[in-house]
Design a protein around this motif. Sequence first.
Motif, mmCIF file in Angstrom:
data_model
loop_
_atom_site.group_PDB
_atom_site.id
_atom_site.type_symbol
_atom_site.label_atom_id
_atom_site.label_comp_id
_atom_site.label_asym_id
_atom_site.label_seq_id
_atom_site.Cartn_x
_atom_site.Cartn_y
_atom_site.Cartn_z
ATOM 1 N N HIS A 181 0.804 -12.751 13.009
ATOM 2 C CA HIS A 181 0.573 -11.321 12.786
ATOM 3 C C HIS A 181 1.065 -10.911 11.399
ATOM 4 C CE1 HIS A 181 0.949 -6.955 13.298
ATOM 5 N NE2 HIS A 181 2.227 -7.078 12.987
ATOM 6 N N TYR A 184 -1.116 -12.536 8.653
ATOM 7 C CA TYR A 184 -2.440 -11.921 8.569
ATOM 8 C C TYR A 184 -2.373 -10.535 7.943
ATOM 9 C CZ TYR A 184 -7.204 -10.828 10.096
ATOM 10 O OH TYR A 184 -8.537 -10.495 10.130
ATOM 11 N N ASN A 185 -1.330 -9.783 8.315
ATOM 12 C CA ASN A 185 -1.165 -8.439 7.732
ATOM 13 C C ASN A 185 -1.018 -8.510 6.226
ATOM 14 O OD1 ASN A 185 -1.372 -6.945 10.013
ATOM 15 N ND2 ASN A 185 0.707 -6.134 9.990
ATOM 16 N N LYS A 188 -4.309 -9.141 4.466
ATOM 17 C CA LYS A 188 -5.224 -8.004 4.402
ATOM 18 C C LYS A 188 -4.619 -6.818 3.669
ATOM 19 C CE LYS A 188 -8.302 -10.014 7.010
ATOM 20 N NZ LYS A 188 -9.728 -9.931 7.184
ATOM 21 N N ARG A 367 4.606 -1.881 -1.858
ATOM 22 C CA ARG A 367 4.549 -0.870 -0.807
ATOM 23 C C ARG A 367 5.417 0.329 -1.137
ATOM 24 N NH1 ARG A 367 9.320 -2.620 2.315
ATOM 25 N NH2 ARG A 367 8.920 -1.653 4.331
ATOM 26 N N TYR A 368 6.444 0.146 -1.963
ATOM 27 C CA TYR A 368 7.319 1.268 -2.301
ATOM 28 C C TYR A 368 6.617 2.267 -3.218
ATOM 29 C CZ TYR A 368 11.029 -1.525 -0.269
ATOM 30 O OH TYR A 368 11.803 -2.257 0.603
ATOM 31 N N ARG A 370 3.427 3.144 -2.724
ATOM 32 C CA ARG A 370 2.324 3.784 -1.997
ATOM 33 C C ARG A 370 2.475 5.297 -1.836
ATOM 34 N NH1 ARG A 370 -0.362 0.170 2.668
ATOM 35 N NH2 ARG A 370 -1.011 2.249 3.290
ATOM 36 N N PRO A 371 3.700 5.821 -1.565
ATOM 37 C CA PRO A 371 3.802 7.282 -1.407
ATOM 38 C C PRO A 371 3.383 8.063 -2.652
ATOM 39 C CG PRO A 371 5.751 6.215 -0.524
ATOM 40 C CD PRO A 371 4.969 5.155 -1.224
ATOM 41 N N PHE A 373 0.694 7.708 -4.298
ATOM 42 C CA PHE A 373 -0.748 7.943 -4.313
ATOM 43 C C PHE A 373 -1.111 9.137 -3.441
ATOM 44 C CE2 PHE A 373 -1.797 4.385 -6.754
ATOM 45 C CZ PHE A 373 -1.084 3.287 -6.323
ATOM 46 N N ASN A 374 -2.261 9.750 -3.782
ATOM 47 C CA ASN A 374 -2.721 10.891 -2.985
ATOM 48 C C ASN A 374 -3.640 10.458 -1.854
ATOM 49 O OD1 ASN A 374 -1.453 13.083 -4.255
ATOM 50 N ND2 ASN A 374 -2.856 12.875 -5.986
ATOM 51 N N THR A 375 -4.485 9.466 -2.133
ATOM 52 C CA THR A 375 -5.453 9.070 -1.111
ATOM 53 C C THR A 375 -5.426 7.558 -0.934
ATOM 54 O OG1 THR A 375 -7.278 8.735 -2.655
ATOM 55 C CG2 THR A 375 -6.988 10.970 -1.779
ATOM 56 N N TYR A 376 -5.994 7.110 0.171
ATOM 57 C CA TYR A 376 -6.009 5.683 0.467
ATOM 58 C C TYR A 376 -6.933 4.932 -0.492
ATOM 59 C CZ TYR A 376 -5.977 1.348 3.061
ATOM 60 O OH TYR A 376 -5.829 0.035 3.406
ATOM 61 N N ASP A 377 -7.952 5.623 -1.004
ATOM 62 C CA ASP A 377 -8.848 4.983 -1.984
ATOM 63 C C ASP A 377 -8.052 4.493 -3.191
ATOM 64 O OD1 ASP A 377 -11.620 7.187 -1.302
ATOM 65 O OD2 ASP A 377 -11.311 5.084 -0.752
ATOM 66 N N VAL A 379 -4.952 3.638 -3.224
ATOM 67 C CA VAL A 379 -4.159 2.469 -2.807
ATOM 68 C C VAL A 379 -5.031 1.223 -2.811
ATOM 69 C CG1 VAL A 379 -2.888 1.425 -0.887
ATOM 70 C CG2 VAL A 379 -2.594 3.840 -1.389
ATOM 71 N N TYR B 170 5.829 2.414 5.501
ATOM 72 C CA TYR B 170 4.985 2.528 4.309
ATOM 73 C C TYR B 170 3.515 2.328 4.636
ATOM 74 C CZ TYR B 170 9.140 2.727 1.427
ATOM 75 O OH TYR B 170 10.320 3.118 0.862
ATOM 76 N N THR B 173 1.568 5.581 4.535
ATOM 77 C CA THR B 173 1.358 6.291 3.262
ATOM 78 C C THR B 173 0.094 5.777 2.571
ATOM 79 O OG1 THR B 173 2.740 4.661 2.128
ATOM 80 C CG2 THR B 173 3.839 6.654 2.904
ATOM 81 N N PRO B 174 -0.575 6.617 1.803
ATOM 82 C CA PRO B 174 -0.396 8.066 1.665
ATOM 83 C C PRO B 174 -0.909 8.793 2.904
ATOM 84 C CG PRO B 174 -2.279 7.331 0.375
ATOM 85 C CD PRO B 174 -1.683 6.106 0.985
ATOM 86 N N ARG B 176 -2.413 11.472 3.477
ATOM 87 C CA ARG B 176 -3.657 12.259 3.455
ATOM 88 C C ARG B 176 -4.895 11.434 3.807
ATOM 89 N NH1 ARG B 176 -0.817 13.596 -0.927
ATOM 90 N NH2 ARG B 176 -0.070 15.723 -1.176
ATOM 91 N N GLY B 177 -4.754 10.118 3.907
ATOM 92 C CA GLY B 177 -5.924 9.298 4.187
ATOM 93 C C GLY B 177 -6.878 9.281 3.001
ATOM 94 N N TYR B 178 -8.151 9.592 3.256
ATOM 95 C CA TYR B 178 -9.129 9.645 2.178
ATOM 96 C C TYR B 178 -9.117 10.981 1.440
ATOM 97 C CZ TYR B 178 -11.348 5.267 3.605
ATOM 98 O OH TYR B 178 -11.603 3.953 3.892
ATOM 99 N N GLY B 179 -8.175 11.847 1.789
ATOM 100 C CA GLY B 179 -8.096 13.176 1.181
ATOM 101 C C GLY B 179 -7.938 14.198 2.290
ATOM 102 N N ALA B 242 -5.915 -2.011 7.190
ATOM 103 C CA ALA B 242 -6.954 -3.051 7.152
ATOM 104 C C ALA B 242 -7.033 -3.815 8.472
ATOM 105 C CB ALA B 242 -6.686 -4.005 5.995
ATOM 106 N N THR B 243 -5.906 -4.311 8.945
ATOM 107 C CA THR B 243 -5.894 -5.094 10.184
ATOM 108 C C THR B 243 -6.212 -4.205 11.383
ATOM 109 O OG1 THR B 243 -4.160 -6.428 9.184
ATOM 110 C CG2 THR B 243 -4.550 -6.757 11.511
#
Lengths: 415, 371
Positions: A181, A184-185, A188, A367-368, A370-371, A373-377, A379, B170, B173-174, B176-179, B242-243
């Motif tokens: 696990h 694999y995490n 990805k 990972r530290y 990541r906060p 960023f505003n959006t997952y895109d 990241v 972590y 985060t973030p 907001r997701g995609y916004g 992702a997973t």
Amino acid sequence: MSLRMTISCLGLAVCLLLSGCSSANETDEVAYIVAIGVDSLPNKQLNITYMIAIPRVLSTSGGSGDVDSRKSVATITIKAPSLAEGRSLLSSSIARSPDLSHIKVWVVGEELAKRGLGDLVSPIFRFREFRGSMYMMVVRGTAQEFLKTNHPSLEVLPSRWVEGILLSGNETSYLLPTNIHEFYNRLKSTSGAPYVVLAGINPLSGQDKPSAKPTSPERSSEYLPENIPRTGGNPASVLGTAVFKRDKLAGMLTNEETRMVAILMGKFPKGFLTIADPKMSERNVHVLLRLGKSPKINVGFENKRPVINIDVLIEGEITSIPSGINYEGLDSRKSLETQVSKAIKMQMVAMLKHTQELGTDVVNFGRYYRPAFNTYDEVASFNWNDLYPEAEINVQISTKIRRTGLMFKTMPIRG
Amino acid sequence: MSYQPGRMGIAEGMALVFIMLFPRIFLTTPANAIAAVTTAAWWVVIVSGLPVILAIFAWIYIFRQTPGDLFSVSEKLLGRVGAWLVTVAAIMVFFIDAALVLRQFAENTLLTALPQVEFSFIVGWYTLIAALGALLGLEALARGTYLLFPMSVMGLILVLLLLAPYYDVYNLTPWRGYGLLASLQTGILQSGINISGLILVIVSPAMQNIQTFKWASIFGVTSGLFIKSLTLFIFTMVFGVATASEKTLPFFEMSRLVYINRYFQRIEALFIILWVIGGLLGISLGLYMGTFLITRLLKLPALQPLIPLSAYIVAQMAMVPPDIATVIRLDNYLISHFYTATLFIITLVLLIAAFVKSKKRRLQHVSSYDN
């Protein structure tokens, strides 16, 4: 009302009776595979080694004395293009249905790890018999050799030995138990290099072949599993970490480097440290270390270059002062704390430099960030693994000696 | 013939609402949610529940103006044709939901516990049990669910807590997701997934009074949303985006991952039983509600003789999609289009009709007073 009750009771009874019958197998119709080794062969073939438990031997062990671990398992190796085909071919030689749901550990040969594990890991997560809590290790050499020579002296089942040795990694933090696990995490994840515990076959010759000499004030050499100078016991050794870049083996970390990774990941329950005595350098001091609190890690950017600030608090317990110097006292204790901090810092800086050279962020500093960023895109598109080798890393280690063992004062030896 | 099976209290009503929302936690829904909004999934679930809670307040207003159940209220406010359209839409929602959930539970049973059993046997067997439950009646289902409720919730929370060694905050985060706007939009579009939270509207005369209906619905929906949100929160922390998006059975995967020591591991077998029971109760209730609406629509004298036929139809509908991937895609599509549209359109139309009617009544009252 009684008709309803009757129907309900009948339905319940039938469900209970039939639920266990469908596709049922008796225990003596099932071959319990407790470990799998996978090596690569030419022409995209795999060398798959199955370690099958022999329950009959285990059931008689209580009455008739010790059971040799060699007799508690049967090891069969099959060449096949895939795990599924290997399983099918295995059925031709054993008079039972193979059951893969009791696998304790996946052992991967070094050659296959270098070629890439993407093809191996995918079926593991899709097929119902495999679970994420199965351990995984990369072995220096071949997995077949490792499983064949693994003969624990204290445990009956080699798979029990694997479980025990990985869980006992908490005693030293010289190894980081990894399951599928976690691997694999990391595969990805947008940051962080996958890692797996490292194993090897020790020749038991007693020859000392360290991977790195001790760096003063540290006294201990650094080892990979097959190089520990020892004789006797199980040839199989588990020590250090195999680090991956994407799904390919990129390099290996020694025991000391693994301990530094464990400290930075906050997974360091305890471990002994042997350092030069600060006031009498020909003698050693032994300290039992633990993490005082989770490490404080900040990741930022300056001129588009990552800057990682690390602040670690180590707590120590003095376990041996051969020189007799009174390090329990306040003034001397500070010099000891400084010595410990220096030793840890040097080890940590060396480990971080090694991982940067390999281009593998094992600690997962990314990972530290990541906060921020505003959006997952953002990241997903952020290529931390390419930026990590250029990162400037500032390490700050503080040590506090909290305990002095069963002695609070050292009196000099007279005579 | 009376269409009021009993006088249910808040606890029973809440259990009915909760069991309609609960089974989807055990299906692919959490993975779909994370695939849609990534790290925002755990709070978007709450956003998707807000329209349903607003709809509950809308229905309280409607019931104050026009007491009755869904069919009788629609008939009084929209006429016979309007009542037919509303009721047929509701029947389709319940039957399609029951069929898709039945199919997914059957596939999941094949995947996890009984891989070599014939597929139609599993579907047939589950349908039989669901039909038995529907035959026993609403109060029996409500009370059985009420008994199961604490155990199922505690079991689920136990699994979530036992995964503590794998938490990585972590991964959230973030947040907001995609916004923020995109996440809110997805939440509103996915609000149809909670349409079953309005189940008490169908049988509102069975509740003691409007306050009972109000609090049972609100407590049921909020507790369902809380459990879903908590599950998604932990699921995201443990697996990462992702997973997590890859998993067919998120809860099963979570329970399989639990490993505390040599003696506390491999506990997923206990939870297969739990989610099968929860799923069957949900399917049973959906079947009952659909059949109840048919009897109301056609003014039939009894409900029970219709249950075997309805169960058969639901089972056949469940077996129509060719594979599990199609079922999951179809389910997702129907939630975001058909269920959401039904939720908003029916509630808004009836609310407007109730408002217009109450205004007319007030005007008539004023003019008759003047005369």
